[in-house]
Design an enzyme around this catalytic site. Structure first.
Site, PDB file in Angstrom:
ATOM      1  N   GLY A 279      27.154  94.945  -2.318  1.00  0.00           N
ATOM      2  CA  GLY A 279      26.075  93.960  -2.284  1.00  0.00           C
ATOM      3  C   GLY A 279      26.426  92.690  -3.036  1.00  0.00           C
TER       4      GLY A 279
ATOM      5  N   CYS B 195      29.382 101.849  -5.646  1.00  0.00           N
ATOM      6  CA  CYS B 195      29.977 101.315  -4.415  1.00  0.00           C
ATOM      7  C   CYS B 195      28.972 100.465  -3.651  1.00  0.00           C
ATOM      8  CB  CYS B 195      30.492 102.460  -3.543  1.00  0.00           C
ATOM      9  SG  CYS B 195      31.858 103.381  -4.272  1.00  0.00           S
ATOM     10  N   ASP B 196      27.726 100.903  -3.584  1.00  0.00           N
ATOM     11  CA  ASP B 196      26.681 100.110  -2.943  1.00  0.00           C
ATOM     12  C   ASP B 196      26.472  98.794  -3.678  1.00  0.00           C
ATOM     13  OD1 ASP B 196      26.028 101.775  -0.824  1.00  0.00           O
ATOM     14  OD2 ASP B 196      24.501 102.862  -1.941  1.00  0.00           O
ATOM     15  N   LEU B 197      26.373  98.882  -5.003  1.00  0.00           N
ATOM     16  CA  LEU B 197      26.108  97.685  -5.794  1.00  0.00           C
ATOM     17  C   LEU B 197      27.267  96.690  -5.696  1.00  0.00           C
ATOM     18  CD1 LEU B 197      24.620  99.490  -8.910  1.00  0.00           C
ATOM     19  CD2 LEU B 197      23.351  98.060  -7.303  1.00  0.00           C
TER      20      LEU B 197
END
Length: 403
Positions: free
Chosen positions: A176, A171-173
């Protein structure tokens, strides 16, 4: 020799307030493309990920993985003097990137509305858990929180088993990557209009986009997608199988590949079986087909199956470890593992540039910075004298690192 001045984003100045992974991954992509990334970190520990193991010579390898091509300045944005410095920097910046909880920047007086008055051409990118609008706008979220909240964990894991977190912080990647795309699109729009704008993305938005065909399937059928293990809800056989000495994955994503795979496995008679003749039938009857295939896969080694399937033009891959893939000749040929010299940690391996440009290739200009490594250098560039910098340090508004 790469001419940095020819890179796509050369001349773009980014004030990067990103922390942990979503923001840093976004600015890493912009930096690889030539942008000048000024990483603004809070006093003390700096970016949260600097404290996350494993470490080499006291430096976090997690931090190092997402922070090349950046210069670090320590600036206390919680103090009025720090906010004033930031406003001065914004006047000549192209991009501000932040992944604070929605509302934090506004409380400091340096949110989007305030900054675009100072610099109407500014592109301001906000990465939050849920987006800047809606009933959950001010709620925080982390990667595992969003894997659960978004529905991703409901379809990840073995059938009948509990929820499983993906092996990377997806989810972070995802957030980003979408943020970097949004920023580059906003910069392109600025070329036409002369105006900046707000780019608003979130962990939730990105993950819903990545759930993709599962959302469409539910909308059409009202059947709630569930776990498929290593398999696929829409294609069979399309999953991992255990060989005699390891694991392989078979991707028979159409009937032609299925027929070639079955023949190579000496299971050609299954291709005329009404239960398995088409993918639609194989999906319906996967519980009958998969055990037959698993039994056959257990009779040969991984290398034997890879060689056999390659000879029959069937996409079958070994399930490699990180160690194995980092030394694979294709990975090395594509320069996807690069070595950098860190001033404290020494030599580190990082992923290479995932985009290949024929005329304006990416470049690795700076190793991940130590905390505050470039504070003096950056402040000088924005017009602060050495005596002013010393005074700001005495007020604990800024600080310099050990390198």
């Amino acid at each position: 020799m790469i001419d940095v001045a020819e890179q796509p984003l050369h001349g773009i100045k980014v004030l990067d307030l990103g922390r942990a992974l979503a923001g840093p991954l976004c600015s890493l992509m912009l930096g690889d493309l030539g942008a000048d990334i000024i990483k603004i970190e809070p006093p003390g520990l700096g970016d949260d990920s600097r404290a996350w193991p494993p470490f080499k010579n006291g430096e976090s390898t997690y931090f190092a993985s997402a922070n090349r091509n950046k210069r670090s300045i320590v600036l206390d944005l919680g103090k009025p003097e720090g906010q004033d410095i930031f406003r001065k920097m914004v006047k000549s910046a192209d991009v501000v990137l932040e992944n604070y909880r929605h509302g934090v920047m506004d409380r400091w007086g340096i949110g989007y509305e305030a900054l675009c008055e100072l610099n109407p051409s500014l592109v301001y990118c906000s990465i939050t858990g849920f987006g800047r609008t809606g009933p959950y706008a001010t709620k925080p979220a982390t990667d595992i929180y969003m894997q659960a909240f978004s529905g991703l964990m409901s379809v990840t894991g073995e059938v009948g088993g509990g929820p499983i977190r993906t092996g990377v912080s997806i989810c972070d990647l995802t957030a980003g990557m979408f943020a970097s795309l949004g920023i580059t699109a906003a910069l392109q729009a600025r070329q036409k209009t002369g105006r900046g704008q707000l780019v608003d993305t979130s962990l939730l938005d990105g993950q819903l986009a990545y759930l993709s065909y599962l959302l469409t399937a539910f909308g059409a059928t009202k059947e709630v997608p569930g776990k498929s293990g290593s398999g696929h809800p829409s294609v069979v056989p399309y999953q991992a199988f255990q060989a005699s000495d390891g694991w392989v994955t078979l991707a028979a994503f159409n009937d032609r590949i299925w027929q070639r795979a079955a023949v190579a496995m000496e299971l050609g008679h299954l291709t005329s079986d009404p239960l398995f003749i088409t993918n639609v039938e194989r999906v319906k009857n996967r519980d009958e087909l998969i055990p037959i295939m698993q039994e056959r896969f257990s009779t040969k080694t991984v290398d034997e199956w890879v060689s056999l399937m390659e000879d029959n033009d069937v996409p079958l891959a070994p399930v490699n470890t990180i160690e194995q893939i980092m030394s694979h000749p294709q990975v090395l040929h594509r320069d996807m593992i690069q070595e950098i010299d860190h001033p404290v940690a020494g030599k580190l391996s990082v992923f290479g540039f995932p985009m290949k440009f024929s005329e304006t290739p990416c470049s690795n200009r700076y190793p991940p910075p130590t905390l505050g490594q470039h504070t003096n250098e950056i402040l000088n560039e924005f017009g602060f004298s050495d005596s002013e910098i010393s005074e700001l340090k005495n007020l604990f508004v800024v600080s310099s690192g050990k390198i």
